[in-house]
Design a protein around this motif. Structure first.
Motif, PDB file in Angstrom:
ATOM      1  N   ALA A 145       0.837  -1.212   0.000  1.00  0.00           N
ATOM      2  CA  ALA A 145       0.000   0.000   0.000  1.00  0.00           C
ATOM      3  C   ALA A 145       0.868   1.258   0.000  1.00  0.00           C
ATOM      4  O   ALA A 145       0.612   2.202  -0.753  1.00  0.00           O
ATOM      5  CB  ALA A 145      -0.932  -0.007   1.206  1.00  0.00           C
ATOM      6  N   HIS A 146       1.891   1.281   0.839  1.00  0.00           N
ATOM      7  CA  HIS A 146       2.804   2.439   0.907  1.00  0.00           C
ATOM      8  C   HIS A 146       3.497   2.651  -0.431  1.00  0.00           C
ATOM      9  O   HIS A 146       3.529   3.763  -0.965  1.00  0.00           O
ATOM     10  CB  HIS A 146       3.840   2.223   2.016  1.00  0.00           C
ATOM     11  CG  HIS A 146       4.844   3.329   2.102  1.00  0.00           C
ATOM     12  ND1 HIS A 146       5.984   3.342   1.336  1.00  0.00           N
ATOM     13  CD2 HIS A 146       4.863   4.453   2.857  1.00  0.00           C
ATOM     14  CE1 HIS A 146       6.678   4.440   1.607  1.00  0.00           C
ATOM     15  NE2 HIS A 146       6.012   5.132   2.534  1.00  0.00           N
ATOM     16  N   ASP A 147       4.051   1.568  -0.973  1.00  0.00           N
ATOM     17  CA  ASP A 147       4.789   1.686  -2.229  1.00  0.00           C
ATOM     18  C   ASP A 147       3.881   2.089  -3.382  1.00  0.00           C
ATOM     19  O   ASP A 147       4.243   2.957  -4.184  1.00  0.00           O
ATOM     20  CB  ASP A 147       5.497   0.370  -2.557  1.00  0.00           C
ATOM     21  CG  ASP A 147       6.641   0.067  -1.593  1.00  0.00           C
ATOM     22  OD1 ASP A 147       6.996   0.946  -0.771  1.00  0.00           O
ATOM     23  OD2 ASP A 147       7.175  -1.055  -1.657  1.00  0.00           O
ATOM     24  N   ASP A 148       2.699   1.487  -3.461  1.00  0.00           N
ATOM     25  CA  ASP A 148       1.780   1.814  -4.553  1.00  0.00           C
ATOM     26  C   ASP A 148       1.364   3.277  -4.516  1.00  0.00           C
ATOM     27  O   ASP A 148       1.400   3.974  -5.536  1.00  0.00           O
ATOM     28  CB  ASP A 148       0.536   0.922  -4.504  1.00  0.00           C
ATOM     29  CG  ASP A 148       0.821  -0.522  -4.914  1.00  0.00           C
ATOM     30  OD1 ASP A 148       1.932  -0.813  -5.415  1.00  0.00           O
ATOM     31  OD2 ASP A 148      -0.078  -1.365  -4.716  1.00  0.00           O
ATOM     32  N   LEU A 149       0.955   3.758  -3.345  1.00  0.00           N
ATOM     33  CA  LEU A 149       0.525   5.157  -3.243  1.00  0.00           C
ATOM     34  C   LEU A 149       1.688   6.117  -3.459  1.00  0.00           C
ATOM     35  O   LEU A 149       1.533   7.157  -4.111  1.00  0.00           O
ATOM     36  CB  LEU A 149      -0.136   5.416  -1.887  1.00  0.00           C
ATOM     37  CG  LEU A 149      -1.559   4.885  -1.769  1.00  0.00           C
ATOM     38  CD1 LEU A 149      -2.060   5.001  -0.334  1.00  0.00           C
ATOM     39  CD2 LEU A 149      -2.498   5.620  -2.716  1.00  0.00           C
ATOM     40  N   SER A 150       2.847   5.782  -2.929  1.00  0.00           N
ATOM     41  CA  SER A 150       4.011   6.655  -3.108  1.00  0.00           C
ATOM     42  C   SER A 150       4.391   6.787  -4.574  1.00  0.00           C
ATOM     43  O   SER A 150       4.678   7.891  -5.056  1.00  0.00           O
ATOM     44  CB  SER A 150       5.198   6.132  -2.292  1.00  0.00           C
ATOM     45  OG  SER A 150       4.914   6.216  -0.913  1.00  0.00           O
ATOM     46  N   VAL A 151       4.377   5.667  -5.286  1.00  0.00           N
ATOM     47  CA  VAL A 151       4.695   5.712  -6.708  1.00  0.00           C
ATOM     48  C   VAL A 151       3.616   6.477  -7.469  1.00  0.00           C
ATOM     49  O   VAL A 151       3.909   7.324  -8.313  1.00  0.00           O
ATOM     50  CB  VAL A 151       4.884   4.286  -7.282  1.00  0.00           C
ATOM     51  CG1 VAL A 151       4.909   4.302  -8.806  1.00  0.00           C
ATOM     52  CG2 VAL A 151       6.157   3.670  -6.736  1.00  0.00           C
ATOM     53  N   ALA A 152       2.352   6.197  -7.163  1.00  0.00           N
ATOM     54  CA  ALA A 152       1.244   6.836  -7.880  1.00  0.00           C
ATOM     55  C   ALA A 152       1.218   8.342  -7.655  1.00  0.00           C
ATOM     56  O   ALA A 152       0.880   9.101  -8.571  1.00  0.00           O
ATOM     57  CB  ALA A 152      -0.088   6.224  -7.449  1.00  0.00           C
ATOM     58  N   ILE A 153       1.580   8.794  -6.462  1.00  0.00           N
ATOM     59  CA  ILE A 153       1.486  10.220  -6.153  1.00  0.00           C
ATOM     60  C   ILE A 153       2.835  10.918  -6.285  1.00  0.00           C
ATOM     61  O   ILE A 153       3.023  11.810  -7.107  1.00  0.00           O
ATOM     62  CB  ILE A 153       0.909  10.431  -4.742  1.00  0.00           C
ATOM     63  CG1 ILE A 153      -0.527   9.898  -4.677  1.00  0.00           C
ATOM     64  CG2 ILE A 153       0.952  11.905  -4.354  1.00  0.00           C
ATOM     65  CD1 ILE A 153      -1.114   9.844  -3.285  1.00  0.00           C
ATOM     66  N   PHE A 154       3.791  10.538  -5.471  1.00  0.00           N
ATOM     67  CA  PHE A 154       5.024  11.314  -5.337  1.00  0.00           C
ATOM     68  C   PHE A 154       5.989  11.141  -6.503  1.00  0.00           C
ATOM     69  O   PHE A 154       6.640  12.100  -6.914  1.00  0.00           O
ATOM     70  CB  PHE A 154       5.709  10.987  -4.012  1.00  0.00           C
ATOM     71  CG  PHE A 154       4.780  11.128  -2.846  1.00  0.00           C
ATOM     72  CD1 PHE A 154       4.209  12.357  -2.536  1.00  0.00           C
ATOM     73  CD2 PHE A 154       4.419  10.038  -2.074  1.00  0.00           C
ATOM     74  CE1 PHE A 154       3.317  12.498  -1.488  1.00  0.00           C
ATOM     75  CE2 PHE A 154       3.532  10.160  -1.018  1.00  0.00           C
ATOM     76  CZ  PHE A 154       2.977  11.400  -0.724  1.00  0.00           C
ATOM     77  N   ALA A 155       6.078   9.942  -7.055  1.00  0.00           N
ATOM     78  CA  ALA A 155       7.018   9.724  -8.153  1.00  0.00           C
ATOM     79  C   ALA A 155       6.583  10.454  -9.422  1.00  0.00           C
ATOM     80  O   ALA A 155       7.411  10.748 -10.283  1.00  0.00           O
ATOM     81  CB  ALA A 155       7.161   8.228  -8.438  1.00  0.00           C
ATOM     82  N   ASN A 156       5.294  10.759  -9.518  1.00  0.00           N
ATOM     83  CA  ASN A 156       4.767  11.423 -10.714  1.00  0.00           C
ATOM     84  C   ASN A 156       4.491  12.909 -10.515  1.00  0.00           C
ATOM     85  O   ASN A 156       3.962  13.560 -11.411  1.00  0.00           O
ATOM     86  CB  ASN A 156       3.472  10.728 -11.147  1.00  0.00           C
ATOM     87  CG  ASN A 156       3.715   9.324 -11.639  1.00  0.00           C
ATOM     88  OD1 ASN A 156       4.572   9.106 -12.471  1.00  0.00           O
ATOM     89  ND2 ASN A 156       2.982   8.364 -11.117  1.00  0.00           N
TER      90      ASN A 156
END
Length: 163
Positions: free
Chosen positions: A77-88
């Motif tokens: 959950a942490h990794d998915d949301l972090s990639v979806a929000i912060f990486a983009n």
């Protein structure tokens, strides 16, 4: 956080750069809300729920980051949301005329070409292709009616101000 709530919708033309021009109404709300902040602009990222661009100020983005910290580090959950929000995410500064340069990746995600709909959502806003937003708005309104959705008004905090 934006001091003023961002409400309503404005459809604006997009120049070929693609540079999106904010009209006096929306840009004045945003610029007033950002007064006194170190960065005069917005943070934007592709919505992972809709063909739109999520837009907010740095303070709100910090709150999202802090909320992600509440998830177990290295969890899915942490990794998915972090990639979806912060990486983009991209910081988009206002120029002297209140315009932002919309990166091609964001414009492509939202299907923005000649027009962009800036849709106020309170403390944030979204940027849409106007035709796609019309369709989404009809669908969202129908779902809200079907579910009997409603909002609870917050009680005033001690001292009389609503939190």
């Amino acid at each position: 956080m934006f001091r003023a709530r961002v409400r309503s919708r404005e459809d604006l033309s997009v120049s070929r750069n693609p540079r999106t021009v904010l009209t006096a109404g929306l840009s004045s709300v945003l610029l007033a809300a950002l007064t006194g902040q170190a960065f005069s602009g917005i943070v934007a990222f592709p919505s992972f729920r809709a063909p739109a661009i999520e837009a907010l100020d740095r303070a709100r983005m910090e709150k999202l980051s802090e909320s992600a910290d509440d998830l177990a580090q290295f969890s899915e959950a942490h990794d998915d949301l972090s990639v979806a929000i912060f990486a983009n995410a991209a910081e988009l500064a206002f120029d002297g005329e209140g315009r932002i340069m919309l990166p091609e990746t964001l414009a492509k995600h939202a299907g923005i070409d000649e027009m962009a709909a800036f849709v106020g959502l309170g403390q944030t806003f979204q940027i849409w292709n106007p035709a796609r937003f019309d369709e989404y708005q009809r669908s969202a309104t129908g779902r809200a009616k079907e579910k009997g959705a409603g909002l609870l008004l917050r009680r005033p905090a001690p001292g009389g101000e609503t939190p």
